[in-house]
Enzyme design. Structure first.
Site, PDB file in Angstrom:
ATOM      1  CG  ASP A   9      -1.944   1.025   1.296  1.00  0.00           C
ATOM      2  OD1 ASP A   9      -2.425   1.412   0.220  1.00  0.00           O
ATOM      3  OD2 ASP A   9      -2.326   1.442   2.410  1.00  0.00           O
ATOM      4  CD  GLU A  12      -3.361   8.480  -4.650  1.00  0.00           C
ATOM      5  OE1 GLU A  12      -2.999   7.495  -3.971  1.00  0.00           O
ATOM      6  OE2 GLU A  12      -3.693   9.568  -4.157  1.00  0.00           O
ATOM      7  CG  HIS A  22      -5.459   8.209   3.352  1.00  0.00           C
ATOM      8  ND1 HIS A  22      -4.909   8.847   2.266  1.00  0.00           N
ATOM      9  CD2 HIS A  22      -5.580   6.893   2.993  1.00  0.00           C
ATOM     10  CE1 HIS A  22      -4.698   7.962   1.298  1.00  0.00           C
ATOM     11  NE2 HIS A  22      -5.095   6.776   1.710  1.00  0.00           N
ATOM     12  CB  SER A  39     -12.373   4.220   7.358  1.00  0.00           C
ATOM     13  OG  SER A  39     -11.439   3.169   7.456  1.00  0.00           O
ATOM     14  CG  ASP A  44      -5.101   1.448   8.249  1.00  0.00           C
ATOM     15  OD1 ASP A  44      -5.289   0.742   9.245  1.00  0.00           O
ATOM     16  OD2 ASP A  44      -4.018   2.038   8.054  1.00  0.00           O
TER      17      ASP A  44
HETATM   18  P1  13P Z   1      -8.873   4.914   5.686  1.00  0.00           P
HETATM   19  O1  13P Z   1      -7.990   5.868   6.439  1.00  0.00           O
HETATM   20  O2  13P Z   1     -10.158   5.565   5.309  1.00  0.00           O
HETATM   21  O3  13P Z   1      -9.091   3.645   6.407  1.00  0.00           O
HETATM   22  O4  13P Z   1      -8.129   4.568   4.296  1.00  0.00           O
HETATM   23  C1  13P Z   1      -7.137   3.585   4.238  1.00  0.00           C
HETATM   24  C2  13P Z   1      -6.385   3.601   2.953  1.00  0.00           C
HETATM   25  O5  13P Z   1      -6.725   4.252   1.999  1.00  0.00           O
HETATM   26  C3  13P Z   1      -5.177   2.753   2.879  1.00  0.00           C
HETATM   27  O6  13P Z   1      -4.503   2.913   1.673  1.00  0.00           O
HETATM   28  O1  G3H Z   2      -3.175   5.163   3.630  1.00  0.00           O
HETATM   29  C1  G3H Z   2      -2.504   4.877   4.609  1.00  0.00           C
HETATM   30  C2  G3H Z   2      -2.864   3.685   5.404  1.00  0.00           C
HETATM   31  O2  G3H Z   2      -3.917   3.979   6.296  1.00  0.00           O
HETATM   32  C3  G3H Z   2      -1.657   3.125   6.090  1.00  0.00           C
HETATM   33  O3  G3H Z   2      -1.304   3.877   7.215  1.00  0.00           O
HETATM   34  O4  G3H Z   2       1.100   4.322   6.781  1.00  0.00           O
HETATM   35  O5  G3H Z   2       0.139   4.575   9.071  1.00  0.00           O
HETATM   36  O6  G3H Z   2       0.447   2.306   8.072  1.00  0.00           O
HETATM   37  P1  G3H Z   2       0.195   3.756   7.823  1.00  0.00           P
HETATM   38 ZN    ZN Z   3      -4.597   4.927   0.920  1.00  0.00          ZN
END
Ligand code: 13P
Ligand code: G3H
Ligand code: ZN
Length: 317
Positions: free
Chosen positions: A81, A133, A179, A213, A256
């Site tokens: 990701d 993206e 996010h 989310s 997430d």
């Molecule tokens: P959320 O913060 O809405 O859960 O999105 C997660 C995400 O896009 C991870 O790539």
């Molecule tokens: O888009 C980001 C995801 O929520 C991952 O979050 O980089 O804190 O693991 P993180």
């Molecule tokens: Zn993301």
């Protein structure tokens, strides 16, 4: 069974969305597999750069491998990701991942295309697919904070050229989400006009929704009742919009934050109610069960629940 992301997209496109869940540790992994087995859903495990360094990327891979042995009926893909170029190459070389995301959305169009093209060439040579993206979401992405004013929706006029020039296999599009827990001021809808316009330009091409989310109000309220200080106006995507978006080509839905809220609620409530406790296993066990329930619920909303056998049939052909 680990499958390619493309195999999952082939079954899901235009019908339902595959949940892509960010995983950092053993408890989340157990809950994810349990929830997906209970709801009979295929899924994508997402690993961020932060997750790879939280314990160690090798540890995370070993946890996922073990979960695959504990739950042999599970069908899933493993995805990087928000990767940068270096991390993409590391994942491609590792032989463990099904797909990578190269996120060069903060660069200008030409640079984004050029970076994505380099990653695509390396990934395709090893049989991995690539998510790229175009457009920019607000909120925190890895270590980059995008102020709301700088976020911009994907321009449907650019998507054909971007996909053709970069060779990417799916497109993370900015369609109104961001996010984290604070996505909208008040309830807001996805930009369905943008999704529709992208699908018209790229029929059959999987669109990815980040920042998906839903930030449930009751979850935020329970966290705050147990000592948290989250802004009660925190608000996310309406879960009833997942399926209409899926019918328009949104084939991967990234979640997430909602899972982090489950963790925070369980642990805050547990230690509030058991102030003399210091064994982390009792709340850990509750978390695994609550996370499994949360995943099964999400899969119902995404339409991926009940699709496991259809995917199994498709991949075994
Ligand atoms: P959320 O913060 O809405 O859960 O999105 C997660 C995400 O896009 C991870 O790539
Ligand atoms: O888009 C980001 C995801 O929520 C991952 O979050 O980089 O804190 O693991 P993180
Ligand atoms: Zn993301």
């Amino acid at each position: 069974m680990i499958v390619t992301t493309a195999q999952l997209f082939k079954v899901a496109y235009g019908k339902f969305a595959i949940g892509a869940y960010n995983i950092n540790n053993a408890e989340q992994t157990m809950g994810l597999f349990k929830g997906c087995i209970a709801s009979k859903a295929p899924f994508i495990i997402q690993i961020s750069k932060g997750a790879r360094s939280y314990t160690d990327k090798k540890m995370l891979e070993a946890i996922i491998r073990s979960a695959g042995e504990i739950f042999p009926e599970a069908i899933y893909a493993v995805h990087l990701d928000h990767g940068d170029e270096k991390t993409c190459y590391d994942c491609i070389e590792s032989g463990f991942y099904s797909s990578v995301m190269i996120d060069a959305s903060h660069d200008d169009f030409k640079t984004n295309v050029a970076i994505t093209r380099r990653v695509v060439d390396k990934a395709h040579a090893k049989g991995l697919s690539v998510e790229a993206e175009l457009g920019m979401l607000g909120g925190v992405e890895e270590d980059i904070q995008v102020e709301e004013g700088n976020a911009c929706l994907t321009n449907p006029e650019e998507v054909e050229e971007f996909v053709k020039e970069s060779g990417c296999d799916s497109l993370a599009a900015a369609i109104g989400t961001s996010h984290g827990a604070y996505k909208f001021k008040g309830q807001q809808s996805l930009h369905f006009n943008v999704i529709e316009a992208i699908q018209k330009k790229l029929p059959g091409f999987p669109i990815v929704m980040h920042g998906s989310s839903s930030v449930p109000k009751d979850e935020v309220a329970r966290i705050n009742k147990a000592g948290g200080t989250l802004d009660p106006s925190a608000c996310g995507v309406n879960e009833e919009e997942y399926l209409p978006a899926a019918k328009l080509g949104v084939t991967k839905v990234n979640v997430d934050t909602d899972g982090r809220l489950v963790w925070t609620r369980v642990h805050r409530e547990y230690f509030r109610d058991h102030p003399g406790e210091f064994d982390f296993r009792p709340p850990g066990k509750i978390f695994i069960e609550e996370y499994a329930k949360f995943i099964a619920h999400k899969n119902e909303k995404l339409g991926s629940a009940g699709q496991l056998e259809a995917v199994r049939d498709s991949v075994s052909k």
